[in-house]
Design an enzyme around this catalytic site. Structure first.
Site, PDB file in Angstrom:
ATOM      1  N   HIS A   1      -2.443  -4.574   7.933  1.00 46.93           N
ATOM      2  CA  HIS A   1      -3.710  -5.298   8.040  1.00 46.93           C
ATOM      3  C   HIS A   1      -4.874  -4.305   8.118  1.00 46.93           C
ATOM      4  O   HIS A   1      -5.149  -3.729   9.182  1.00 46.93           O
ATOM      5  CB  HIS A   1      -3.727  -6.145   9.317  1.00 46.93           C
ATOM      6  CG  HIS A   1      -2.965  -7.426   9.194  1.00 46.93           C
ATOM      7  ND1 HIS A   1      -1.885  -7.730  10.004  1.00 46.93           N
ATOM      8  CD2 HIS A   1      -3.134  -8.492   8.378  1.00 46.93           C
ATOM      9  CE1 HIS A   1      -1.428  -8.935   9.672  1.00 46.93           C
ATOM     10  NE2 HIS A   1      -2.160  -9.417   8.699  1.00 46.93           N
ATOM     11  N   GLY A   2      -5.573  -4.122   7.019  1.00 47.34           N
ATOM     12  CA  GLY A   2      -6.622  -3.103   6.960  1.00 47.34           C
ATOM     13  C   GLY A   2      -7.706  -3.311   7.992  1.00 47.34           C
ATOM     14  O   GLY A   2      -8.211  -2.348   8.590  1.00 47.34           O
TER      15      GLY A   2
ATOM     16  N   ARG B   1     -14.707  -6.550  -0.723  1.00 47.63           N
ATOM     17  CA  ARG B   1     -13.939  -6.176   0.478  1.00 47.63           C
ATOM     18  C   ARG B   1     -13.382  -4.753   0.312  1.00 47.63           C
ATOM     19  O   ARG B   1     -12.830  -4.395  -0.728  1.00 47.63           O
ATOM     20  CB  ARG B   1     -12.790  -7.166   0.687  1.00 47.63           C
ATOM     21  CG  ARG B   1     -11.949  -6.923   1.947  1.00 47.63           C
ATOM     22  CD  ARG B   1     -10.682  -6.137   1.688  1.00 47.63           C
ATOM     23  NE  ARG B   1      -9.813  -6.076   2.865  1.00 47.63           N
ATOM     24  CZ  ARG B   1      -8.733  -5.304   2.957  1.00 47.63           C
ATOM     25  NH1 ARG B   1      -8.386  -4.541   1.956  1.00 47.63           N
ATOM     26  NH2 ARG B   1      -8.011  -5.297   4.050  1.00 47.63           N
ATOM     27  N   VAL B   2     -13.516  -3.953   1.356  1.00 41.64           N
ATOM     28  CA  VAL B   2     -12.921  -2.619   1.396  1.00 41.64           C
ATOM     29  C   VAL B   2     -12.018  -2.561   2.616  1.00 41.64           C
ATOM     30  O   VAL B   2     -12.400  -3.006   3.709  1.00 41.64           O
ATOM     31  CB  VAL B   2     -14.017  -1.530   1.481  1.00 41.64           C
ATOM     32  CG1 VAL B   2     -13.413  -0.156   1.728  1.00 41.64           C
ATOM     33  CG2 VAL B   2     -14.860  -1.519   0.203  1.00 41.64           C
TER      34      VAL B   2
ATOM     35  N   THR C   1      -0.645   1.588   6.716  1.00 41.37           N
ATOM     36  CA  THR C   1      -0.393   0.454   5.829  1.00 41.37           C
ATOM     37  C   THR C   1      -0.306  -0.812   6.662  1.00 41.37           C
ATOM     38  O   THR C   1       0.247  -0.784   7.766  1.00 41.37           O
ATOM     39  CB  THR C   1       0.914   0.675   5.022  1.00 41.37           C
ATOM     40  OG1 THR C   1       1.339  -0.588   4.487  1.00 41.37           O
ATOM     41  CG2 THR C   1       2.051   1.227   5.882  1.00 41.37           C
TER      42      THR C   1
ATOM     43  N   THR D   1       0.871  -1.195   0.000  1.00 40.63           N
ATOM     44  CA  THR D   1       0.000   0.000   0.000  1.00 40.63           C
ATOM     45  C   THR D   1       0.899   1.233   0.000  1.00 40.63           C
ATOM     46  O   THR D   1       1.988   1.207   0.574  1.00 40.63           O
ATOM     47  CB  THR D   1      -0.873  -0.012   1.273  1.00 40.63           C
ATOM     48  OG1 THR D   1      -1.819  -1.075   1.152  1.00 40.63           O
ATOM     49  CG2 THR D   1      -1.615   1.305   1.486  1.00 40.63           C
TER      50      THR D   1
HETATM   51  N1  GLY Z   1      -4.080  -1.506   4.546  1.00 36.59           N
HETATM   52  C1  GLY Z   1      -4.587  -1.706   3.254  1.00 36.59           C
HETATM   53  C2  GLY Z   1      -5.615  -2.729   3.190  1.00 36.59           C
HETATM   54  O1  GLY Z   1      -5.732  -3.579   4.073  1.00 36.59           O
HETATM   55  O2  GLY Z   1      -6.360  -2.734   2.241  1.00 36.59           O
END
Ligand code: GLY
Length: 314
Positions: free
Chosen positions: A231-232, A206-207, A229, A178
């Site tokens: 684990h979203g 997924r977002v 950046t 990212t």
């Molecule tokens: N941190 C970016 C994502 O998990 O999409």
């Protein structure tokens, strides 16, 4: 990435008249590839610095920096973004202006070369903050952006990573690569921008945290500009960027934002098992980076030319 306590790192710079700091993603980049990522970040930071040096706005600077990273196939954003469960490129991006709290974002956007420019168009348009899926693509077309295709933007590396995850030779939940940028301009305003393809083999729809104001992207002159950046889902669940900006507001004039970011990353990992990294710049121009992943590429340039503070990994 395992949930064991990973190596952590944080760094903070004294105030600068203007400064831009970019990241190319937290993760576990192999030693051979680290210099490539550091070089890509340095080029992006220079694009942002050119704007700031000329007296331009932090908002223009972070957009300019992220545009460079979206065009760079080494990163998981724009060209080179990772593939979802259908083997498609689906993109998230956000940009925010700390002076006005105006923000623009796109989520689950089909292939376009520059999601951050579409997010900027949403900010400028001003009616809504976040456009998703087919509606985001309609908004982009209506504002003059030309759609692309997965085939045109897909790299061999993205295809290889997708195949590894599909074959269960690699984990799917981590969004390495990212990209993001934060800046403070000579007028004392801050801005943040983040762009990503999300996670490899992610489910349709997924977002992640990147396009969500207050989770992966945030900017407030009274606090800080922030881009995350990693684990979203972990950053979403801990409302990471907005809370760190509140920390910055409390620490204004004192310093210690790097430590606050490390504490928040540690707490996030303890509570959710997720890892990642963050860059920030506060309203006084104090830039900082922190990660609790093995690597995170970044680069910065400030008004006095200092840019030696650059690190690609552990
Ligand atoms: N941190 C970016 C994502 O998990 O999409």
């Amino acid at each position: 990435m395992s949930s064991a306590e990973p190596p952590s790192f944080s760094r903070e710079e004294p105030p600068a008249r203007w400064v831009v700091l970019v990241h190319g993603g937290a993760g576990d980049v192999s030693p051979e590839r680290r210099p490539l990522h550091a070089e890509g970040c340095a080029r992006a930071a220079e694009a942002g610095a050119a704007v700031l040096r000329a007296g331009g706005s932090a908002l223009d600077a972070v957009e300019a920096a992220v545009l460079v990273l979206e065009d760079d196939p080494r990163f998981n954003a724009g060209t080179g973004a990772c593939l979802d469960e259908d083997g498609e490129i689906v993109l998230d991006a956000a940009i925010m202006d700390g002076a006005t709290l105006r923000a623009g974002a796109v989520a689950a956007l089909p292939p376009f070369h520059h999601p951050i420019a579409i997010a900027r168009a949403a900010l400028s348009d001003g009616r809504h903050v976040l456009y998703a899926g087919a509606g985001a693509a309609d908004f982009a077309r209506a504002h003059g952006f030309t759609p692309s295709t997965t085939e045109a933007m897909r790299t061999e590396l993205a295809l290889q990573r997708w195949q590894e995850v599909r074959d269960k030779r690699a984990e799917s939940g981590f969004a390495g690569g990212t990209v993001g940028a934060v800046a403070r301009d000579v007028h004392g305003h801050v801005a943040a921008a983040t762009s990503t393809g999300g996670t490899v083999d992610k489910r349709r729809g997924r977002v992640g945290d990147s396009p969500i104001v207050g989770a992966g992207t945030y900017a407030d002159d009274g606090g800080a500009a922030i881009s995350t950046t990693g684990h979203g889902e972990a950053f979403l669940r801990t409302v990471f960027a907005g809370r760190l900006s509140d920390d910055a507001a409390r620490l204004r004039g004192v310093g210690g934002l790097g430590g606050a970011a490390s504490d928040r990353l540690r707490a996030m990992t303890l509570r959710t098992g997720g890892h990642g990294g963050v860059i920030a710049v506060d309203g006084d121009g104090r830039a900082m980076v922190a990660r609790n992943t093995p690597t995170m590429s970044f680069a910065f340039v400030r008004h006095d030319g200092a840019d030696e503070w650059r690190e690609a990994g552990a």
